[in-house]
Write an enzyme that holds these catalytic residues in place. Structure first.
Site, PDB file in Angstrom:
ATOM      1  CD  GLU A 175       0.276  -1.309   3.080  1.00  0.00           C
ATOM      2  OE1 GLU A 175       0.418  -2.229   2.248  1.00  0.00           O
ATOM      3  OE2 GLU A 175       0.569  -1.421   4.287  1.00  0.00           O
ATOM      4  CB  CYS A 280      15.326  -8.964   0.737  1.00  0.00           C
ATOM      5  SG  CYS A 280      15.433  -9.455  -0.964  1.00  0.00           S
TER       6      CYS A 280
HETATM    7  P1  NAD Z   1       5.783  -6.221   5.281  1.00  0.00           P
HETATM    8  O1  NAD Z   1       5.890  -7.609   5.770  1.00  0.00           O
HETATM    9  O2  NAD Z   1       5.457  -5.156   6.266  1.00  0.00           O
HETATM   10  O3  NAD Z   1       4.659  -6.114   4.131  1.00  0.00           O
HETATM   11  C1  NAD Z   1       4.637  -6.998   3.047  1.00  0.00           C
HETATM   12  C2  NAD Z   1       3.197  -7.168   2.571  1.00  0.00           C
HETATM   13  O4  NAD Z   1       2.419  -7.739   3.625  1.00  0.00           O
HETATM   14  C3  NAD Z   1       2.526  -5.861   2.193  1.00  0.00           C
HETATM   15  O5  NAD Z   1       1.745  -6.070   1.055  1.00  0.00           O
HETATM   16  C4  NAD Z   1       1.681  -5.531   3.408  1.00  0.00           C
HETATM   17  O6  NAD Z   1       0.507  -4.811   3.101  1.00  0.00           O
HETATM   18  C5  NAD Z   1       1.322  -6.886   3.989  1.00  0.00           C
HETATM   19  N1  NAD Z   1       1.239  -6.883   5.447  1.00  0.00           N
HETATM   20  C6  NAD Z   1       1.891  -6.056   6.315  1.00  0.00           C
HETATM   21  N2  NAD Z   1       1.569  -6.371   7.584  1.00  0.00           N
HETATM   22  C7  NAD Z   1       0.726  -7.423   7.530  1.00  0.00           C
HETATM   23  C8  NAD Z   1       0.055  -8.211   8.521  1.00  0.00           C
HETATM   24  N3  NAD Z   1       0.218  -7.971   9.817  1.00  0.00           N
HETATM   25  N4  NAD Z   1      -0.728  -9.215   8.107  1.00  0.00           N
HETATM   26  C9  NAD Z   1      -0.890  -9.480   6.791  1.00  0.00           C
HETATM   27  N5  NAD Z   1      -0.295  -8.765   5.817  1.00  0.00           N
HETATM   28  C10 NAD Z   1       0.509  -7.749   6.173  1.00  0.00           C
HETATM   29  O7  NAD Z   1       7.140  -5.888   4.515  1.00  0.00           O
HETATM   30  P2  NAD Z   1       7.604  -4.503   3.908  1.00  0.00           P
HETATM   31  O8  NAD Z   1       7.953  -3.578   5.012  1.00  0.00           O
HETATM   32  O9  NAD Z   1       6.664  -4.051   2.865  1.00  0.00           O
HETATM   33  O10 NAD Z   1       8.943  -4.960   3.142  1.00  0.00           O
HETATM   34  C11 NAD Z   1      10.186  -5.075   3.768  1.00  0.00           C
HETATM   35  C12 NAD Z   1      10.473  -6.494   4.194  1.00  0.00           C
HETATM   36  O11 NAD Z   1      10.384  -7.364   3.081  1.00  0.00           O
HETATM   37  C13 NAD Z   1      11.884  -6.681   4.738  1.00  0.00           C
HETATM   38  O12 NAD Z   1      11.824  -7.518   5.861  1.00  0.00           O
HETATM   39  C14 NAD Z   1      12.634  -7.347   3.603  1.00  0.00           C
HETATM   40  O13 NAD Z   1      13.746  -8.124   3.990  1.00  0.00           O
HETATM   41  C15 NAD Z   1      11.555  -8.200   3.041  1.00  0.00           C
HETATM   42  N6  NAD Z   1      11.836  -8.593   1.675  1.00  0.00           N
HETATM   43  C16 NAD Z   1      12.234  -9.874   1.457  1.00  0.00           C
HETATM   44  C17 NAD Z   1      12.550 -10.287   0.189  1.00  0.00           C
HETATM   45  C18 NAD Z   1      13.010 -11.694  -0.067  1.00  0.00           C
HETATM   46  O14 NAD Z   1      13.112 -12.049  -1.226  1.00  0.00           O
HETATM   47  N7  NAD Z   1      13.253 -12.499   0.932  1.00  0.00           N
HETATM   48  C19 NAD Z   1      12.466  -9.388  -0.895  1.00  0.00           C
HETATM   49  C20 NAD Z   1      12.038  -8.088  -0.635  1.00  0.00           C
HETATM   50  C21 NAD Z   1      11.725  -7.703   0.660  1.00  0.00           C
END
Ligand code: NAD
Length: 495
Positions: A175, A280
């Site tokens: 979002e 990441c």
């Molecule tokens: P996030 O987990 O906060 O959000 C990811 C998605 O989940 C979003 O679409 C969000 O709306 C949704 N979300 C958030 N909180 C939620 C909840 N409580 N319940 C259900 N859905 C929820 O992650 P972010 O801050 O958007 O991204 C950063 C994170 O992503 C970092 O930890 C990074 O390491 C990780 N990441 C990992 C990879 C990989 O390939 N392993 C790649 C990119 C990013």
């Protein structure tokens, strides 16, 4: 103010009137609103995917590939626009944004080979006059839930392959930077994709929970933080869905005493501070082995001071802001905690201000020395421009650090010793390993995924792992005895 709507059945549409702001992180100002979808929006997306699913799965792989080829050209032609959408809402530099769209484009290129990639196996005469073959068939409706840090690339790790395999797809992007997903969907329609095969639905946890609990969705791909990855993995498995949930990281770069120091420093600077550390596969820990430590810290410090921190509109910017005020505060709190816990702060990126962008969420490059494995800044993912140097006496200590860490996404070693490098690639408990390269991100035709707390599920993402994730294996055993009748058999046939 623009309202970013869902993309369902080939057009922008939203029933819900609820919205939240989308910011320009360089200025800390709202630039649009994005819809928070309701159950009605979600049901509309599901219905449109359901309506087309059978027709799409029966469309020949070659016809699907031709649409993907059109899509590839459209992405190439609109690459600048897509990159700008990424930079505006995420804040990363334009060149970095272009690079990330290109990495996504490579997945589309890979998926163009779908007729070949879906070829099964065939054995003639597994028994007398009996043939056997295997095919991979689509799952149905698949969903993707993606993070803010790669608003084009990470969704493109998923939907081109899922759709090429004959599935329809529902994407719930972050979002925080939702515009690029909608444009990617529009371009797919322009390429000839039938309406309803690819839908984008905006929202937060409520939409994620609708996805998890929807019986019409067969598989979920998630990329984001580890706590959410775990939640999605567990809940989806409970609902008997196929799931791959990629989580957070703490990537180590081991610098051996025989490493090319300048190359190692360049690697740490680019991979530690690029995209303000919001990758990441960012290098957040440099492990200095033996007597290289002092030189390494001095050189990283020197180079970090030269970095230009500026908004994406400045073409000389090396790194932009972080995503939000809350995230900036979180990173700055980690820096304060590092000092309290006894790490040596060499370069402090807190309270970083740029004239004209005083409300922007900028954090300067930050460098800690003498970090230990007990410290919070070592244990937890900071996801900002903070590099922690840990000193190790020897290679065994360095490898132990890598292997004992709960995250297992990526790790690299810089060395000129082939034997050490081979030992590291064999014995590191890590999903993606580099030798003299700082960010060992696999290309589209290989697969991307970590180990330990960095991935929950059995499949990595894209490459052949992607093809397997988005398809079900069916094995057929067939006999055509036109005139022979052997009578019933009561034992397992062996020939
Ligand atoms: P996030 O987990 O906060 O959000 C990811 C998605 O989940 C979003 O679409 C969000 O709306 C949704 N979300 C958030 N909180 C939620 C909840 N409580 N319940 C259900 N859905 C929820 O992650 P972010 O801050 O958007 O991204 C950063 C994170 O992503 C970092 O930890 C990074 O390491 C990780 N990441 C990992 C990879 C990989 O390939 N392993 C790649 C990119 C990013």
């Amino acid at each position: 103010m623009k309202i970013i709507k869902n993309y369902i059945n080939g057009s922008e549409i939203s029933i819900s009137k609820d919205t939240i702001p989308v910011e320009d992180p360089s200025k800390g100002e709202k630039i649009a609103d994005v819809v928070l979808s309701s159950k009605d929006d979600f049901n509309l997306a599901i219905q449109s995917a359901k309506n087309i699913q059978e027709e799409w799965s029966n469309t020949t792989p070659l016809k699907r590939a031709r649409i993907l080829s059109n899509y590839k050209v459209l992405i190439e032609n609109n690459l600048d626009e897509l990159a700008k959408l990424v930079s505006k809402e995420h804040g990363k530099t334009l060149s970095d944004a272009k690079g990330s769209v290109t990495r996504g484009l490579e997945v589309v290129e890979f998926a163009c080979g779908i007729p070949h990639l879906l070829k099964g196996e065939f054995s003639q005469n597994v028994g007398t006059n009996i043939d056997s073959w295997s095919v991979r068939q689509p799952l149905g409706i698949c969903a993707g839930i993606t993070p803010f840090n790669f608003p084009a690339m990470v969704p493109m790790w998923m939907f081109p392959i899922a759709i090429a395999c004959g599935n329809s797809f529902i994407l719930k992007p972050s979002e925080k930077d939702p515009s690029c997903s909608v444009r990617l969907a529009e371009l797919f329609t322009e390429a000839g994709l039938p309406d309803g095969v690819f839908n984008v639905i905006h929202g937060q946890k409520n939409v994620v929970d609708l996805i998890i609990n929807c019986n019409d969705i067969s598989a979920i791909s998630f990329v984001g933080s580890t706590p959410v990855a775990k939640y999605i993995y567990e809940q989806s498995a409970k609902n008997r869905k196929r799931v791959q949930a990629l989580g957070g990281a703490k990537n180590h770069l081991v610098v051996m005493p025989d490493a090319n120091l300048n190359q190692a420093v360049d690697g740490i600077i680019g991979a530690g501070y690029g995209s303000a550390g919001e990758r990441c596969m960012a290098i957040s820990v440099a492990v200095a082995v033996g007597n290289i430590a002092d030189d390494l810290v001095n050189k990283i410090h020197l180079e970090a001071q030269k970095l230009k921190v500026a908004p994406w509109t400045d073409t000389e910017s090396d790194m932009g802001p972080v995503i939000s005020k809350e995230h900036k505060n979180k990173i700055e709190n980690y820096i304060s905690l590092g000092i309290q816990e006894g790490a040596k702060l060499i370069e402090d990126g807190r309270n970083f201000k740029i004239q004209g962008y005083e409300k922007g969420h900028f954090v300067g490059p930050t460098l800690f020395d003498n970090v230990t494995s007990e410290m919070t800044i070592y244990k937890e993912e900071i996801f900002g421009p903070v590099v922690c140097v840990v000193r190790a006496n020897n290679y065994d200590e360095a490898l132990k650090l890598v292997n004992d860490h709960p995250f297992g996404n990526g790790a690299s070693i810089y060395t000129s010793d082939g034997e050490v490098s081979r030992h590291f690639t064999t014995h590191s408990q890590i999903g993606m390993v580099g030798v003299n390269v700082p960010i060992p991100v696999p290309m589209a035709f290989h697969s991307f995924g970590g180990w330990k707390q960095s991935l929950f599920g059995d499949h990595s993402i894209h490459g052949m792992e992607g093809i397997h994730f988005y398809t079900k294996l069916k094995t057929v055993t067939s006999k055509w005895p036109k005139s022979i009748n052997d009578g019933p058999e009561f034992v397992m046939p062996t020939n």
